[in-house]
Write an enzyme that holds these catalytic residues in place. Structure first.
Site, PDB file in Angstrom:
ATOM      1  N   GLU A 277      53.656  -5.671  -6.075  1.00 47.14           N
ATOM      2  CA  GLU A 277      53.955  -5.362  -7.344  1.00 47.14           C
ATOM      3  C   GLU A 277      54.950  -5.906  -7.985  1.00 47.14           C
ATOM      4  OE1 GLU A 277      54.970  -0.992  -6.045  1.00 47.14           O
ATOM      5  OE2 GLU A 277      53.013  -0.806  -5.472  1.00 47.14           O
ATOM      6  N   CYS A 346      81.255   2.496 -28.184  1.00 48.18           N
ATOM      7  CA  CYS A 346      82.604   2.649 -28.063  1.00 48.18           C
ATOM      8  C   CYS A 346      82.618   3.155 -26.470  1.00 48.18           C
ATOM      9  CB  CYS A 346      82.685   4.098 -28.900  1.00 48.18           C
ATOM     10  SG  CYS A 346      82.866   3.592 -30.593  1.00 48.18           S
ATOM     11  N   TYR A 375      64.021  -5.295 -17.281  1.00 49.23           N
ATOM     12  CA  TYR A 375      64.706  -3.788 -17.011  1.00 49.23           C
ATOM     13  C   TYR A 375      65.820  -4.302 -18.388  1.00 49.23           C
ATOM     14  CZ  TYR A 375      62.457  -3.754 -12.724  1.00 49.23           C
ATOM     15  OH  TYR A 375      61.397  -3.349 -11.733  1.00 49.23           O
TER      16      TYR A 375
HETATM   17  N1  PLP Z   1      57.120  -1.132  -7.084  1.00 50.63           N
HETATM   18  C1  PLP Z   1      58.096  -0.089  -7.013  1.00 50.63           C
HETATM   19  C2  PLP Z   1      57.504   0.987  -6.526  1.00 50.63           C
HETATM   20  C3  PLP Z   1      59.343  -0.008  -7.942  1.00 50.63           C
HETATM   21  O1  PLP Z   1      59.999   1.097  -7.919  1.00 50.63           O
HETATM   22  C4  PLP Z   1      59.575  -1.398  -8.512  1.00 50.63           C
HETATM   23  C5  PLP Z   1      60.837  -1.350  -9.006  1.00 50.63           C
HETATM   24  O2  PLP Z   1      61.913  -1.032  -8.495  1.00 50.63           O
HETATM   25  C6  PLP Z   1      58.753  -2.492  -8.595  1.00 50.63           C
HETATM   26  C7  PLP Z   1      57.674  -2.412  -7.659  1.00 50.63           C
HETATM   27  C8  PLP Z   1      59.325  -3.934  -9.081  1.00 50.63           C
HETATM   28  O3  PLP Z   1      60.436  -4.256  -8.629  1.00 50.63           O
HETATM   29  P1  PLP Z   1      61.007  -5.719  -8.973  1.00 50.63           P
HETATM   30  O4  PLP Z   1      60.966  -5.700 -10.366  1.00 50.63           O
HETATM   31  O5  PLP Z   1      62.146  -5.890  -8.244  1.00 50.63           O
HETATM   32  O6  PLP Z   1      59.808  -6.559  -8.354  1.00 50.63           O
END
Ligand code: PLP
Length: 423
Positions: A277, A346, A375
């Protein structure tokens, strides 16, 4: 590697001068590169192919939910990791097939579960026993079966920023690994639940392989025990978390090749389909935030570049003390000076860089905050009644505004006066 580079002292996004996009769109704006997104997807999937692993890559859409970004990755074959009904809807709308979608998150509501079941997603990553019971109830009522993996909390220190560390026993995420056998046994007894796998995600922006290895060894051992207990574990979801190089002066995080080789070594013989992921790794360096200097201010002790982007547009520096490279869009050849780069909000925390040695810019000068694709836009807000900034996607020598700048009418128009004030 990304596709933001200099030619004759001018920064290009693929084949277009960033300055030209700024002239057309105005600042601040996010700019994403299709070629970089595609390249990162390819590098990651090929690293696993080389190891002969059966892989489903589920892009963690939370990193950047713009429809155009998700659709670019969907066209490469990506699946999605989602953490809310909203993200699920976005992933589906951008063309990710439901059978490639996994649903993570600590607090899925009954309504969200029903929507996901009706959509036919691939897997729920369940994070607690109450959630398991709720899912069993909702799936039974709908006459469906929920394929589940438990997110295991392996109690491993990810050695990353505390706010993005998720795999320690004190964190709210996952079920304790020491209780996993009991919890899997409970799941096997419940109606409408099909246990298919195991999931782990220990944090984000990891810059070493060791914490991953420690966690994967732990869950690998657990899979053996669960199989002895009679569970069919055919999927292993390893989460995201591999870090990206934000600061060129510090050591680079491990490469996808090194990561995939470690996965093969530690859990490659379990015969599981591997799910990963990644979020940041795919989109982080595929985006920049382009901004303009409003004022150069000589403070008593420091010199400030006050720019038109702020913490509400890119929260990472104030939220995580994150480092972002800041570079001029057009190089002017002047000797570097030391600045604090700050926004107009501010708050003293509205800082992009403190004491940064960089090429001096005058009022009106353009700069790019690099590695802002993950992000960034997703965490933005309208604090100080600042409008959400546009997002632009570049492909070769073309660009398209993939989210326009919010208008003041849209922003203020969200509020409604109660009838006793409406006159
Ligand atoms: N999977 C889960 C459950 C997450 O909470 C996150 C982000 O924190 C990610 C995947 C993706 O993480 P990253 O962007 O560090 O690969």
């Amino acid at each position: 590697m990304d596709h933001f580079g200099y030619r004759n002292g001018e920064m290009y996004a693929e084949e277009i001068p960033v300055r030209e996009i700024a002239e057309a769109v105005g600042t601040p704006f996010y700019c994403y590169s299709s070629a970089t997104l595609e390249r990162h997807y390819k590098v990651f999937t090929e690293a696993f192919e080389k190891q002969g692993l059966d892989l489903l890559l589920c892009y963690a859409v939370k990193a950047n939910t713009n429809q155009a970004v998700i659709a670019t990755l969907a066209a490469q074959g990506s699946g999605a990791d989602v953490v809310s009904e909203g993200e699920l809807r976005r992933a589906l709308a951008a063309g990710i097939p439901p059978e490639k979608i996994v649903y993570s998150g600590v607090a899925k509501t009954a309504g969200e579960m029903a929507f996901a079941l009706d959509s036919g997603i691939y897997q729920f990553n369940v994070e607690s026993v109450p959630e398991l019971h709720q899912l069993s109830r909702v799936a039974s009522e709908l006459g469906r079966e929920a394929a589940i993996a438990f997110r295991i909390n392996p109690d491993v220190d990810a050695k990353t920023h505390a706010k993005i560390s998720t795999g320690k026993s004190e964190n709210k995420f996952g079920v304790p690994w020491v209780e996993a056998r009991k919890i899997y046994a409970e799941a096997a007894r419940l109606p409408a639940i099909k246990v298919v796998g195991l999931d782990v995600h220990i944090g984000s922006q990891l810059t070493e392989l060791e914490p991953f290895r420690e966690a994967f060894v732990r869950v690998g051992g657990l899979i053996g025990q669960l199989r002895e207990d009679g569970h069919e574990i055919s999927r292993l979801d390893l989460g995201g978390g591999l870090g990206i190089p934000y600061d060129p002066t510090v050591q680079e995080p491990p490469s996808p090749d090194a990561y995939a080789a470690m996965v093969k070594e530690v859990v490659g013989d379990l015969g599981c389909r591997i799910i990963i992921e990644p979020g940041r790794l795919l989109v982080g360096n595929a985006g920049i935030l382009v901004s303009q200097v409003i004022y150069v201010k000589e403070g008593q002790e420091r010199k400030f570049l006050i720019i038109d982007a702020a913490m509400n547009d890119l929260l990472r520096p104030s939220m995580y003390d994150a480092y972002h490279e800041i570079v001029p869009v057009v190089q002017n050849g002047r000797d570097a000076e030391v600045f604090d780069v700050v926004g107009p909000v501010c708050e003293s925390g509205d800082i992009f860089a403190r004491g940064r040695k960089m090429m001096p810019l005058e009022s009106g000068g353009l700069l790019a905050i690099r590695s802002a694709g993950a992000y960034g836009a997703v965490m933005s807000s309208t604090y100080n009644t600042r409008r959400l900034v546009p997002e632009v996607l570049v492909k070769d020598d073309k660009f398209s505004v993939v989210r326009p700048r919010q208008t003041y009418e849209q922003l203020i128009g969200l509020d409604q006066l109660p009838n006793w004030l409406a006159q």
